[in-house]
Design an enzyme around this catalytic site. Structure first.
Site, mmCIF file in Angstrom:
data_model
loop_
_atom_site.group_PDB
_atom_site.id
_atom_site.type_symbol
_atom_site.label_atom_id
_atom_site.label_comp_id
_atom_site.label_asym_id
_atom_site.label_seq_id
_atom_site.Cartn_x
_atom_site.Cartn_y
_atom_site.Cartn_z
ATOM 1 N N GLU A 133 0.854 -1.190 0.000
ATOM 2 C CA GLU A 133 0.000 0.000 0.000
ATOM 3 C C GLU A 133 0.890 1.240 0.000
ATOM 4 O O GLU A 133 2.101 1.141 0.261
ATOM 5 C CB GLU A 133 -0.902 0.011 1.244
ATOM 6 C CG GLU A 133 -1.895 -1.131 1.274
ATOM 7 C CD GLU A 133 -2.890 -1.027 2.428
ATOM 8 O OE1 GLU A 133 -2.845 -0.015 3.166
ATOM 9 O OE2 GLU A 133 -3.704 -1.950 2.588
ATOM 10 N N GLU A 370 8.894 -7.997 -4.180
ATOM 11 C CA GLU A 370 8.741 -9.163 -3.295
ATOM 12 C C GLU A 370 9.710 -9.107 -2.116
ATOM 13 O O GLU A 370 10.288 -10.105 -1.693
ATOM 14 C CB GLU A 370 8.861 -10.478 -4.071
ATOM 15 C CG GLU A 370 7.624 -10.714 -4.913
ATOM 16 C CD GLU A 370 7.284 -12.164 -5.153
ATOM 17 O OE1 GLU A 370 7.536 -13.003 -4.263
ATOM 18 O OE2 GLU A 370 6.752 -12.447 -6.221
#
Length: 385
Positions: A133, A370
């Protein structure tokens, strides 16, 4: 002592080698020719998706009972590595399909698996993963996206950022806060569909590399979804997200490995052809040492990545450490090798007429997404074998 040719430890099986050959042939015929245009035009690699779907290589990890190939973790790595060797943007199709759907495979109920894995296996839909986010990147536990129970439904509100293949994928695994008091133990996972009312997307990010893979924000504005779209039990979403990354970081290592190999192969060919001072520049010791170092690092990255893939398939106790180590090491190698490949081509390497410039730009993201490589080192330090 005489050598024994049938000592198969530390080498992929014959089936894995055959898979590599098949994927490489497909990539050279159907994906590589479009890689430069995909980057230049910053467009989704539709040709790659079509070719991968036609050959059942777009989501090889999906179990056979849902119509998938049921490929093991090493086979999945080999597919991604070979696609990334020519086009990193295209390698995000199988990689993100695994990332997005693995929470369903790991924690979802049988009905959810049937409903969402079957169309994925068929190639009718792609799957993305919504964790990050605007204010929750490395600290994913600080997310603000909320899901509130309303009878037989959950209502989602919030924003997810850096979502790979957003807008192209049909399905999204979304992490949302269901109990703000419990921090990470109050996060749950859901499947949201692109067609759900209240789902929308931001403008594509203008990126340094992987320009063919759209990266966009995903907005949830009172998105009302049936309660049975929750993945696993309430409050288990964050644990599922972290478990997923243990497995999928290895696919990023595979991407890094592929782009490093592609850049090395191109540079090696170039220095054998390029003549200066009356001889091929490959004959100069300075160039030979560079090539030797590049090849050595790629070999080490491949050994670690394949070891991690085997650990992923077995579910070994040291998977968290190995996944982080493979991703971190292979991506650092990819950045070094692609940068050296540009150097070996000299001025030509700095132009878009040659592929190594694109490979260097594409390699950079493997050190970031990631989990940044700084975060990988924290993960490794906490899970030292």
């Amino acid at each position: 002592m005489a050598g024994s040719a049938d000592f198969d430890l530390y080498r992929p099986s014959e089936e894995h080698d055959m898979l590599r050959d098949a994927v490489r042939s497909l990539v050279e015929a159907k994906i590589a020719p479009y890689a430069a245009a995909v980057d230049e035009e910053a467009r989704f690699p539709q040709e790659a998706l079509d070719a991968l779907v036609a050959n059942d290589l777009h989501a090889v990890h999906v179990p056979e009972e849902y119509g998938g190939a049921g490929a093991d973790a090493l086979a999945t790595v080999i597919v991604i590595e070979e696609v990334a060797r020519a086009c990193v943007s295209s390698s995000l199709i199988p990689a993100v399909n695994k990332l997005g759907s693995l929470p369903v495979i790991l924690s979802g109920g049988e009905e959810l698996k049937k409903k969402y894995l079957t169309p994925l296996a068929k190639g009718d839909a792609m799957f993305s993963y919504c964790l990050s986010e605007p204010e929750a990147g490395s600290d994913a536990g600080g997310m603000k996206t909320k899901a509130v129970r309303d009878g037989d439904h959950w209502v989602l509100n919030g924003v997810k950022r850096w979502i790979t293949n957003a807008g192209v994928s049909e399905y999204y695994t979304v992490m949302a806060v269901t109990d703000p008091e419990k921090r990470t133990k109050g996060i749950s996972a859901f499947v949201v569909e692109k067609s759900d009312e209240g789902v929308s997307f931001g403008a594509p990010e203008k990126k340094l590399g992987i320009k063919g893979s759209p990266t966009r924000e995903v907005y949830f504005d009172n998105v009302r979804i049936p309660a049975d779209r929750m993945i696993g039990a309430e409050g288990t979403g964050f644990a599922t997200a972290m478990k997923t990354l243990d497995h999928t970081r290895i696919t990023i290592a595979a991407q890094a490995l592929g782009v490093a190999q592609g850049a090395f192969d191109y540079a090696k060919g170039y220095v054998q052809e390029r003549k200066q001072f009356g001889k091929a520049i490959a004959d100069f010791q300075g160039i030979q040492f560079m090539l030797a170092d590049m090849s050595m690092k790629i070999s080490a990255a491949r050994a670690l990545t394949y070891q991690a893939a085997a650990a992923s398939e077995r579910g070994d106790a040291d998977l968290t450490y190995l996944g982080a180590a493979a991703k971190c090491f292979a991506s650092d190698v990819a950045m070094e090798v692609t940068t050296d490949a540009v150097q070996l081509l000299g001025g030509y390497g700095y132009t878009r007429d040659y592929p190594v410039e694109r490979m260097m730009r594409d390699a950079k993201i493997t050190q970031i997404y990631e989990g940044t490589n700084q975060v990988q080192r924290i993960v490794m330090a906490r899970n030292l074998p």
